[in-house]
Design a protein around this motif. Structure first.
Motif, short mmCIF file in Angstrom:
data_model
loop_
_atom_site.label_atom_id
_atom_site.label_comp_id
_atom_site.label_asym_id
_atom_site.label_seq_id
_atom_site.Cartn_x
_atom_site.Cartn_y
_atom_site.Cartn_z
N GLN A 74 57.43 48.96 39.83
CA GLN A 74 57.79 50.36 40.05
C GLN A 74 58.73 50.53 41.23
O GLN A 74 59.36 51.56 41.38
CB GLN A 74 56.53 51.19 40.32
CG GLN A 74 55.83 51.68 39.08
CD GLN A 74 54.64 52.56 39.42
OE1 GLN A 74 54.45 52.95 40.56
NE2 GLN A 74 53.83 52.87 38.42
N PHE A 84 63.27 48.52 44.72
CA PHE A 84 64.08 48.73 45.92
C PHE A 84 63.33 48.30 47.18
O PHE A 84 63.92 47.84 48.15
CB PHE A 84 64.54 50.17 46.01
CG PHE A 84 65.49 50.56 44.90
CD1 PHE A 84 66.07 49.59 44.09
CD2 PHE A 84 65.80 51.88 44.66
CE1 PHE A 84 66.96 49.93 43.07
CE2 PHE A 84 66.69 52.24 43.65
CZ PHE A 84 67.26 51.26 42.85
N THR A 98 55.21 68.35 47.66
CA THR A 98 56.42 69.09 47.32
C THR A 98 56.56 70.32 48.21
O THR A 98 57.65 70.62 48.73
CB THR A 98 56.39 69.48 45.83
OG1 THR A 98 56.26 68.29 45.06
CG2 THR A 98 57.65 70.20 45.41
N LEU A 155 60.42 64.42 53.08
CA LEU A 155 59.82 64.01 51.81
C LEU A 155 58.71 63.01 52.13
O LEU A 155 58.99 61.88 52.50
CB LEU A 155 60.88 63.36 50.92
CG LEU A 155 60.42 63.08 49.50
CD1 LEU A 155 60.67 64.29 48.61
CD2 LEU A 155 61.16 61.88 48.93
N TYR A 172 60.68 57.87 50.12
CA TYR A 172 61.95 57.53 49.49
C TYR A 172 61.82 56.45 48.43
O TYR A 172 62.66 56.31 47.55
CB TYR A 172 62.98 57.08 50.53
CG TYR A 172 63.17 58.04 51.66
CD1 TYR A 172 63.23 59.41 51.43
CD2 TYR A 172 63.28 57.59 52.97
CE1 TYR A 172 63.39 60.31 52.48
CE2 TYR A 172 63.44 58.48 54.02
CZ TYR A 172 63.49 59.83 53.77
OH TYR A 172 63.65 60.70 54.81
N PHE A 173 60.79 55.62 48.54
CA PHE A 173 60.61 54.54 47.57
C PHE A 173 59.53 54.89 46.54
O PHE A 173 59.06 54.03 45.82
CB PHE A 173 60.29 53.22 48.29
CG PHE A 173 61.46 52.73 49.10
CD1 PHE A 173 62.47 52.00 48.49
CD2 PHE A 173 61.57 53.02 50.44
CE1 PHE A 173 63.56 51.56 49.21
CE2 PHE A 173 62.66 52.60 51.18
CZ PHE A 173 63.66 51.86 50.56
N MET A 189 59.90 57.51 44.30
CA MET A 189 60.48 58.54 43.46
C MET A 189 60.05 58.46 42.00
O MET A 189 60.12 59.45 41.28
CB MET A 189 62.01 58.58 43.61
CG MET A 189 62.50 58.95 45.01
SD MET A 189 61.61 60.31 45.82
CE MET A 189 61.98 61.67 44.71
N TYR A 190 59.56 57.29 41.56
CA TYR A 190 58.98 57.24 40.22
C TYR A 190 57.79 58.18 40.14
O TYR A 190 57.60 58.90 39.16
CB TYR A 190 58.52 55.82 39.86
CG TYR A 190 59.59 54.96 39.24
CD1 TYR A 190 60.25 55.35 38.08
CD2 TYR A 190 59.93 53.74 39.81
CE1 TYR A 190 61.23 54.56 37.51
CE2 TYR A 190 60.91 52.94 39.24
CZ TYR A 190 61.56 53.35 38.10
OH TYR A 190 62.53 52.56 37.54
N TYR A 225 57.20 60.78 42.11
CA TYR A 225 57.70 62.15 42.18
C TYR A 225 58.28 62.58 40.83
O TYR A 225 58.10 63.71 40.40
CB TYR A 225 58.74 62.30 43.29
CG TYR A 225 58.15 62.61 44.66
CD1 TYR A 225 57.85 63.91 45.03
CD2 TYR A 225 57.89 61.60 45.57
CE1 TYR A 225 57.31 64.20 46.27
CE2 TYR A 225 57.35 61.88 46.81
CZ TYR A 225 57.06 63.18 47.17
OH TYR A 225 56.53 63.46 48.40
N GLN A 226 59.02 61.65 40.20
CA GLN A 226 59.61 61.97 38.90
C GLN A 226 58.53 62.33 37.89
O GLN A 226 58.64 63.33 37.17
CB GLN A 226 60.41 60.76 38.40
CG GLN A 226 61.08 61.01 37.05
CD GLN A 226 62.02 59.88 36.66
OE1 GLN A 226 62.21 58.91 37.40
NE2 GLN A 226 62.63 60.00 35.50
N ASN A 282 57.46 65.72 38.84
CA ASN A 282 58.50 66.71 38.51
C ASN A 282 58.56 66.98 37.01
O ASN A 282 58.87 68.09 36.58
CB ASN A 282 59.88 66.24 38.99
CG ASN A 282 60.01 66.24 40.50
OD1 ASN A 282 59.27 66.94 41.20
ND2 ASN A 282 60.94 65.46 41.03
N ASP A 283 58.30 65.93 36.21
CA ASP A 283 58.35 66.07 34.76
C ASP A 283 57.05 66.62 34.18
O ASP A 283 56.92 66.74 32.96
CB ASP A 283 58.66 64.71 34.11
CG ASP A 283 60.09 64.25 34.37
OD1 ASP A 283 60.93 65.11 34.69
OD2 ASP A 283 60.36 63.04 34.24
#
Lengths: 458, 458
Positions: free
Chosen positions: B171, B174, B376, B385, B422-423, B425-426, B428-429, B432-433
């Motif tokens: 996941q 990065f 959020t 964040l 920052y690492f 974001m999966y 968060y995505q 968000n979805d």
């Protein structure tokens, strides 16, 4: 001995934060050339810019005389969230290089947008809100500006539509998610949402996009939707005005310890960071009060200062934006997809272009792998993983410090560390894997962009 | 009026930085139970730990008496790179909530590792270097600890081998690249590199891994390679000692403005942040000098405090590590893959477990979607964040502040903002979805982990 007293990080107190921006143009004898109407090719008036930009920002854009502009209280409040930013003495880097040079960097990356872009984003969002707008549109390349604007719009409750250069959109899905977390709509550019996007896609199917193209789309959306205006994160005079906070803080922090820099170095894409960082120093230079060596660093793959023409050009590929006189590679120039990170705009701030033309500053183009070499070295000794953009400045700061090592000179070098590289790990990965290359456009490559320059007699 | 004087960010001067760590155990009447030898089930002696851990760290691990430990100069030098960290007054969050509560957070995310983990990583790397070792091995879950250790090892020129829980490795590519940029070797766990990894893969093909399993692999590599030791980023007493810098700075910053907190809140996985943040406050509480409400926040999907057993257990799945008495879900417990971010360790620091058992602190378990809601909201108003881990503390801080809104009480709440997201974001995505779910293990799920608890008569 006196040396000892300088801490690793110089922080100003909240009470020492600048309360005014500084408008560098007020101290320039040769003012930057005026923006031109793309239809008539005559100097633009405020009313012609009003359909594109917020009123107050138009006024700031055109104002060459006011030297200091009060920062509104609401913006100062937001600045307090992440400013003042530290001026760091790079003791570890100096030691690693074995240089007698004294190196300082102004670090603008300690905020969620990850860069200095937030300084202007919050200002532009504030003026849009004050004007009673519904929202703003913009483009973003590497994603720093889009992220910054998303944060600013979220703070003031504005809608935010971001056109993101397609290759960045694909390489940086996490940037997109940060923007979405702040409530922004993010569209890869070119898109089918706009007339200009459709046209570009028809002409260049499979294009990875460019800033110039994303700008065209964002401007089209702003001008065809009620209650929207377009905002831009670099190049413009208003942006340099807002970004002067960087230089003003830097100067105040240096003055506190009686430090006078010899060399000031900033990376330059459209010029927002460089223009902000150098503003008060350049002001002194223009007024004849002090002298500094000022160096703009740009990528060899997008060398607007060092290989561009000083000419009127469009800021956008669609040629619907005002024309600016600037160092440019032509609005048709698109840097190689091999080029990592930002600094991929074909032009350069008019203000900085004029100053460069008048020899108040120098420019150096550096290659990508040398930049990532510097980035990695810096990350390891200074503990901050820098953005690829910022690493251009690091490269030249290191080179200048190594020259001091040879000559024994104890020069004081200040550079702008504009941001962090947390969203640039694809680029780092390609460097770590030894797969990163350099790309220097040939004269023939550049000729294509130059051929598209408009003919302007002014 | 007095209120006005408190800035948004309270920074200590470099000269005000603590020069000693504080060993909370010295003030505990009921000391944490001793570590046991996994073979004999008898209390471990220093010489038995020496093949696994660095000598000086073993001494720190076992020392229950020394109240203050001098921080070596080399570590203080490194701390100056990113410390002191700011104590932030959450004016924006207070305003958004409309609460009379005063909220502060200690922000540990402004460094490239992105979290507080660097505080202990640099200490452990220092002692490894001092002992003349070649390198260290470790495990990492969400990647914060691995990143921190990579940075620390790079600074001292040590080799660094990281076993990264497989689901995080996939996941968070990065994170891996940041570690590689700092020169570390990163291997997804379980791997075929170790005997224990092979065994686990054979028994559970397709497993997404766990911290307990990665620990086993890292320990095996350390003990079978000349010149290597194993280091751990949480749970251990030594880690809490190093992390006390967080609480000591927090207390100093609060004292500077005469602020006395009512409630102190920290997220808890293995306890490194919570133990560090609360250390000096808990010390006062233990000594009867002050009283604070202290709250540990853990994920409902990995609820070691709130639903675990206070028992001797292995820290690792392979059962080769020393046993610790702690609140645990059993070393066989593996949280759902649906669980985002860190805080996925089955156990908890012995020190914190004892304090919780003795009712010096409370614990609350919170669900994932409620955590990302808070994350959020916080991101939008405070401009940072947050990491999913840290957002557990935010959730409860907001809830407590909302209670104050109901009652009108002006409580002072301090929480630990351990890092940035920052690492992540999966995760968060997925939020968000609208695709993120909650996962609360059933009693039957937990029974599996409990069934594997070792039988210890001590």
């Amino acid at each position: 001995m006196e040396e000892k007293k300088i801490p690793y990080k110089i922080y100003l107190d909240e009470s020492e934060m600048p309360k005014q921006w500084y408008n560098l143009r007020a101290d320039m004898k040769n003012k930057p050339a005026p923006l031109l109407n793309p239809g008539t090719l005559q100097p633009l008036k405020a009313e012609e810019l009003a359909p594109i930009f917020c009123e107050e920002l138009v006024a700031q854009e055109l104002d060459e005389d006011t030297k200091f502009v009060d920062i509104p209280e609401e913006i100062l409040d937001f600045y307090k969230m992440y400013r003042p930013s530290p001026l760091v003495r790079a003791y570890y880097l100096e030691k690693a290089l074995g240089t007698p040079a004294k190196i300082y960097y102004k670090f603008e990356g300690n905020n969620t947008s990850g860069s200095h872009k937030l300084n202007s984003a919050i200002a532009q969002a504030y003026y849009a809100k004050k004007q009673g707008l519904k929202g703003v549109t913009t483009e973003t390349g590497a994603g720093q500006w889009g992220t910054a604007l998303s944060m600013a719009c979220s703070y003031f409750g504005l809608d935010c539509k971001v056109y993101m250069v397609k290759c960045s959109y694909e390489q940086k899905p996490f940037r997109r998610e940060v923007m979405r977390t702040y409530g922004a709509d993010v569209t890869p550019s070119p898109s089918e949402n706009t007339e200009i996007g459709k046209k570009i896609l028809a002409e260049h199917p499979g294009t990875t996009g460019s800033l110039g193209c994303a700008i065209s789309e964002a401007v089209e959306v702003a001008t065809t939707n009620e209650g929207y205006r377009y905002v831009l994160g670099s190049v413009l005079n208003q942006v340099l005005l807002h970004q002067s906070i960087i230089g003003l803080e830097t100067k105040k922090a240096l003055d506190k310890y009686g430090i006078k820099p010899d060399i000031i170095i900033g990376c330059a894409g459209g010029g927002s960071n460089l223009g902000g960082l150098i503003a008060p120093f350049m002001g002194e230079k223009l007024r004849g009060e002090a002298d500094y060596r000022i160096i703009a660093v740009e990528p060899a793959s997008c060398p607007s200062f060092t290989r561009g023409k000083f000419a009127y050009d469009f800021a956008d590929t669609g040629m619907i934006c005002p024309l600016a006189k600037m160092y440019t590679l032509g609005s048709g120039f698109i840097p190689s997809a091999n080029h990592a990170g930002g600094l991929r705009f074909h032009g350069m701030s008019s203000t900085l272009s004029q100053l460069y033309h008048d020899k108040y500053m120098e420019a150096i183009a550096v290659e990508q792998t040398a930049v990532f070499d510097a980035a990695t070295q810096f990350a390891r000794v200074e503990g901050i993983l820098p953005a690829p953009e910022s690493s251009h400045a690091i490269r030249v700061a290191i080179d200048e410090a190594l020259k001091c090592k040879e000559t024994g000179e104890e020069k004081t070098i200040v550079f702008g560390l504009t941001g962090t590289g947390y969203f640039d790990m694809y680029a780092y990965q390609s460097f770590n894997d030894g797969k990163m290359g350099d790309y220097i456009p040939t004269d023939e490559d550049l000729a294509v962009g130059f051929a598209g320059l408009p003919k302007v007699d002014i």
